[in-house]
Design a protein around this motif. Structure first.
Motif, PDB file in Angstrom:
ATOM      1  N   GLN A   5      -7.560  -4.961  -9.091  1.00  0.00           N
ATOM      2  CA  GLN A   5      -6.166  -4.648  -9.637  1.00  0.00           C
ATOM      3  C   GLN A   5      -5.966  -5.395 -10.709  1.00  0.00           C
ATOM      4  OE1 GLN A   5      -4.775  -2.178  -8.508  1.00  0.00           O
ATOM      5  NE2 GLN A   5      -4.233  -1.977  -6.441  1.00  0.00           N
ATOM      6  N   THR A   6      -5.630  -4.568 -11.881  1.00  0.00           N
ATOM      7  CA  THR A   6      -5.810  -4.955 -13.188  1.00  0.00           C
ATOM      8  C   THR A   6      -4.212  -5.067 -13.911  1.00  0.00           C
ATOM      9  OG1 THR A   6      -6.351  -2.983 -14.193  1.00  0.00           O
ATOM     10  CG2 THR A   6      -7.951  -4.527 -13.783  1.00  0.00           C
ATOM     11  N   LEU A 113       2.057   4.497 -10.678  1.00  0.00           N
ATOM     12  CA  LEU A 113       1.287   3.397 -11.076  1.00  0.00           C
ATOM     13  C   LEU A 113       1.527   2.016 -10.656  1.00  0.00           C
ATOM     14  CD1 LEU A 113       0.842   4.157 -14.958  1.00  0.00           C
ATOM     15  CD2 LEU A 113      -0.721   4.353 -13.436  1.00  0.00           C
ATOM     16  N   GLU A 114       2.884   1.917 -10.263  1.00  0.00           N
ATOM     17  CA  GLU A 114       3.309   0.663  -9.604  1.00  0.00           C
ATOM     18  C   GLU A 114       3.049   0.568  -7.980  1.00  0.00           C
ATOM     19  OE1 GLU A 114       7.076  -1.540 -11.410  1.00  0.00           O
ATOM     20  OE2 GLU A 114       7.689  -0.645  -9.537  1.00  0.00           O
ATOM     21  N   THR A 115       2.995   1.879  -7.524  1.00  0.00           N
ATOM     22  CA  THR A 115       2.729   1.826  -6.267  1.00  0.00           C
ATOM     23  C   THR A 115       1.219   1.508  -5.981  1.00  0.00           C
ATOM     24  OG1 THR A 115       4.346   3.352  -5.638  1.00  0.00           O
ATOM     25  CG2 THR A 115       2.329   3.324  -4.064  1.00  0.00           C
ATOM     26  N   VAL A 116       0.242   2.136  -6.887  1.00  0.00           N
ATOM     27  CA  VAL A 116      -1.064   1.537  -6.591  1.00  0.00           C
ATOM     28  C   VAL A 116      -1.500   0.298  -7.026  1.00  0.00           C
ATOM     29  CG1 VAL A 116      -3.452   2.220  -7.698  1.00  0.00           C
ATOM     30  CG2 VAL A 116      -1.810   4.026  -7.143  1.00  0.00           C
ATOM     31  N   GLU A 117      -0.497  -0.345  -7.959  1.00  0.00           N
ATOM     32  CA  GLU A 117      -0.770  -1.747  -8.245  1.00  0.00           C
ATOM     33  C   GLU A 117      -0.398  -2.619  -6.968  1.00  0.00           C
ATOM     34  OE1 GLU A 117       0.406  -1.330 -12.994  1.00  0.00           O
ATOM     35  OE2 GLU A 117       1.932  -2.091 -11.468  1.00  0.00           O
ATOM     36  N   LEU A 118       0.611  -2.121  -6.063  1.00  0.00           N
ATOM     37  CA  LEU A 118       1.079  -2.854  -5.196  1.00  0.00           C
ATOM     38  C   LEU A 118       0.225  -2.652  -3.863  1.00  0.00           C
ATOM     39  CD1 LEU A 118       5.049  -2.577  -5.744  1.00  0.00           C
ATOM     40  CD2 LEU A 118       3.785  -4.681  -6.361  1.00  0.00           C
ATOM     41  N   LEU A 119      -0.466  -1.591  -3.786  1.00  0.00           N
ATOM     42  CA  LEU A 119      -0.982  -1.414  -2.493  1.00  0.00           C
ATOM     43  C   LEU A 119      -2.257  -2.409  -2.185  1.00  0.00           C
ATOM     44  CD1 LEU A 119      -1.418   2.387  -1.914  1.00  0.00           C
ATOM     45  CD2 LEU A 119      -0.637   0.813  -0.209  1.00  0.00           C
ATOM     46  N   ASP A 120      -2.313  -3.010  -1.161  1.00  0.00           N
ATOM     47  CA  ASP A 120      -3.497  -3.887  -0.885  1.00  0.00           C
ATOM     48  C   ASP A 120      -4.612  -3.211  -0.326  1.00  0.00           C
ATOM     49  OD1 ASP A 120      -5.185  -5.640   0.419  1.00  0.00           O
ATOM     50  OD2 ASP A 120      -3.730  -7.031   0.645  1.00  0.00           O
ATOM     51  N   SER A 121      -5.712  -3.090  -0.750  1.00  0.00           N
ATOM     52  CA  SER A 121      -6.963  -2.166  -0.390  1.00  0.00           C
ATOM     53  C   SER A 121      -7.345  -2.574   0.845  1.00  0.00           C
ATOM     54  CB  SER A 121      -8.020  -2.234  -1.493  1.00  0.00           C
ATOM     55  OG  SER A 121      -8.605  -3.454  -1.716  1.00  0.00           O
ATOM     56  N   LEU A 230       1.921  -1.320   4.265  1.00  0.00           N
ATOM     57  CA  LEU A 230       1.411  -0.646   3.000  1.00  0.00           C
ATOM     58  C   LEU A 230       2.894  -0.688   2.239  1.00  0.00           C
ATOM     59  CD1 LEU A 230      -0.432   2.412   4.489  1.00  0.00           C
ATOM     60  CD2 LEU A 230      -1.549   0.329   3.676  1.00  0.00           C
ATOM     61  N   TYR A 231       2.553  -0.678   0.884  1.00  0.00           N
ATOM     62  CA  TYR A 231       3.799  -1.055   0.292  1.00  0.00           C
ATOM     63  C   TYR A 231       3.966   0.064  -0.992  1.00  0.00           C
ATOM     64  CZ  TYR A 231       4.155  -5.435   2.395  1.00  0.00           C
ATOM     65  OH  TYR A 231       4.333  -6.703   3.183  1.00  0.00           O
ATOM     66  N   THR A 232       5.075   0.591  -1.376  1.00  0.00           N
ATOM     67  CA  THR A 232       5.136   1.229  -2.273  1.00  0.00           C
ATOM     68  C   THR A 232       6.162   0.743  -3.483  1.00  0.00           C
ATOM     69  OG1 THR A 232       7.466   2.287  -1.625  1.00  0.00           O
ATOM     70  CG2 THR A 232       5.486   3.276  -0.891  1.00  0.00           C
ATOM     71  N   SER A 233       6.368   1.240  -4.835  1.00  0.00           N
ATOM     72  CA  SER A 233       6.924   0.599  -5.856  1.00  0.00           C
ATOM     73  C   SER A 233       8.465   0.362  -5.314  1.00  0.00           C
ATOM     74  CB  SER A 233       7.008   1.782  -7.069  1.00  0.00           C
ATOM     75  OG  SER A 233       7.768   1.319  -7.783  1.00  0.00           O
ATOM     76  N   PRO A 234       8.782  -0.832  -5.839  1.00  0.00           N
ATOM     77  CA  PRO A 234      10.212  -1.327  -5.456  1.00  0.00           C
ATOM     78  C   PRO A 234      11.106  -0.793  -6.448  1.00  0.00           C
ATOM     79  CG  PRO A 234       9.029  -3.078  -6.546  1.00  0.00           C
ATOM     80  CD  PRO A 234       7.973  -1.970  -6.400  1.00  0.00           C
ATOM     81  N   THR A 235      10.854  -0.038  -7.645  1.00  0.00           N
ATOM     82  CA  THR A 235      11.516   0.416  -8.466  1.00  0.00           C
ATOM     83  C   THR A 235      12.816   0.999  -8.132  1.00  0.00           C
ATOM     84  OG1 THR A 235       9.855   1.374  -9.750  1.00  0.00           O
ATOM     85  CG2 THR A 235      11.665   2.374 -10.452  1.00  0.00           C
ATOM     86  N   ARG A 236      13.919   0.593  -8.405  1.00  0.00           N
ATOM     87  CA  ARG A 236      15.313   1.010  -8.119  1.00  0.00           C
ATOM     88  C   ARG A 236      15.573   2.671  -8.598  1.00  0.00           C
ATOM     89  NH1 ARG A 236      13.804  -2.941  -6.318  1.00  0.00           N
ATOM     90  NH2 ARG A 236      14.717  -4.957  -6.176  1.00  0.00           N
ATOM     91  N   GLU A 237      16.288   3.174  -7.713  1.00  0.00           N
ATOM     92  CA  GLU A 237      16.577   4.324  -7.858  1.00  0.00           C
ATOM     93  C   GLU A 237      18.116   4.471  -8.743  1.00  0.00           C
ATOM     94  OE1 GLU A 237      15.336   7.390  -6.974  1.00  0.00           O
ATOM     95  OE2 GLU A 237      14.085   7.137  -5.130  1.00  0.00           O
ATOM     96  N   ALA A 238      17.803   5.576  -9.817  1.00  0.00           N
ATOM     97  CA  ALA A 238      18.929   5.543 -10.452  1.00  0.00           C
ATOM     98  C   ALA A 238      20.176   6.262  -9.525  1.00  0.00           C
ATOM     99  CB  ALA A 238      18.972   6.677 -11.708  1.00  0.00           C
ATOM    100  N   ASN A 239      21.552   5.795  -9.868  1.00  0.00           N
ATOM    101  CA  ASN A 239      22.329   6.188  -9.346  1.00  0.00           C
ATOM    102  C   ASN A 239      22.752   7.568  -8.867  1.00  0.00           C
ATOM    103  OD1 ASN A 239      23.261   3.219  -9.275  1.00  0.00           O
ATOM    104  ND2 ASN A 239      24.510   3.650 -11.255  1.00  0.00           N
TER     105      ASN A 239
END
Length: 293
Positions: A5-6, A113-121, A230-239
């Motif tokens: 992962q880069t 993109l963030e989800t792919v970064e956080l997924l452990d292959s 398996l993890y997904t992006s922790p990006t917060r939802e807008a209100n």
């Protein structure tokens, strides 16, 4: 061959910070405040500037589940090069459609993109193997997380993988009462703390099923009791869009990767089943068309 992962280093550090011991928190804070300096440092240098030690830096990398400091530097360098960050995700009153098109798309790209970064292959590979070997696959999610569960069932049924999807605790508990070591249970929850999903995963574990969690990144009650995380992006939802868009998109993305990986593993039979599914649907559609005529 496994690809490194880069990017995604800063997200890892930010999300894990609160769970780290004090010395590793000091390093995390320094990294988040000075990310551009990290890429040219050694383990010892980072330990000195953060007033900790090289050993603490090494422990931090282990806490982040990375292979080492070079792995962390590679990911941070990728973050600095990409610089894709959304500053204002919420919509404004009477916002122009053109602006909304760009805002929603930018946020979707960032989330994926963030989800792919956080997924452990390695974890994904374990999940794929479990599903390939599993007799029945049971997906469970409530609210917005119920949509990916239904999508997953529809996909896996198309390739002849016996699957259920439930969004109701009572129905889910009924299914869990009959699972065995041959079954796989996938619990979907953005927060990782949804009461109903946690209960379903507990019941599944009691009966010996292999459990897979799909949650936001970090230590959560659901991920901690699952066999595979398996993890997904922790990006917060807008209100304005809480729980409605980015979390669902990330979960669907993980389901797609799971499905495609399983389909690739059993390619020949997958093609046969997909062709049979397509033919059955086309036959139904042609019969409906003839009746209307």
């Amino acid at each position: 061959m496994e690809m490194a992962q880069t990017s995604g280093g800063l997200v890892l550090v930010k999300e894990m910070r609160e769970t780290l011991p004090p010395s590793e928190q000091k390093i995390a804070d320094y990294i988040l405040e000075n990310p551009q300096d990290i890429v040219s440092m050694t383990v010892t240098e980072l330990g000195e500037v953060s007033q900790t030690s090289g050993a603490a830096v090494t422990r931090l990398c282990k806490s982040l589940r990375l292979k080492g400091f070079q792995d962390l530097k590679l990911r941070i360098n990728g973050d600095l090069g990409r610089k894709l960050e959304i500053t204002n995700r919420d919509i404004q009153p009477n916002e122009p459609v053109e602006a909304l098109m760009q805002k929603v798309t930018d946020h979707a790209v960032h989330t994926l993109l963030e989800t792919v970064e956080l997924l452990d292959s390695e974890q994904l590979e374990r999940a794929v193997e479990a599903i390939v070997q599993g007799k029945n696959i049971h997906f469970f999610g409530v609210g917005a997380s119920g949509i990916p569960a239904l999508d997953a069932q529809q996909k896996f049924l198309r390739i002849h993988k016996p699957s259920t999807a439930s969004t109701d605790l009572h129905m889910g508990a009924t299914i869990m009462a009959n699972v065995s070591e041959e079954d796989v249970v996938v619990g979907i929850s953005f927060s990782g703390a949804t009461f109903e999903v946690e209960k379903i995963m507990e019941l599944a574990s009691l009966n010996g099923a292999t459990t897979i969690s799909i949650t936001k990144y970090g230590q959560t009650p659901i991920s901690e009791i699952s066999d595979i995380q398996l993890y997904t992006s922790p990006t917060r939802e807008a209100n304005f869009r809480s729980g409605a868009t980015s979390s669902r998109l990330a979960q669907l993305h993980v389901i797609d990767m799971l499905f495609m990986s399983v389909a690739s593993r059993q390619f020949d039979t997958t093609i046969t089943y997909l062709d049979a599914t397509r033919e059955a649907i086309e036959e139904i559609q042609s019969q409906t068309f003839r009746r209307k005529k």
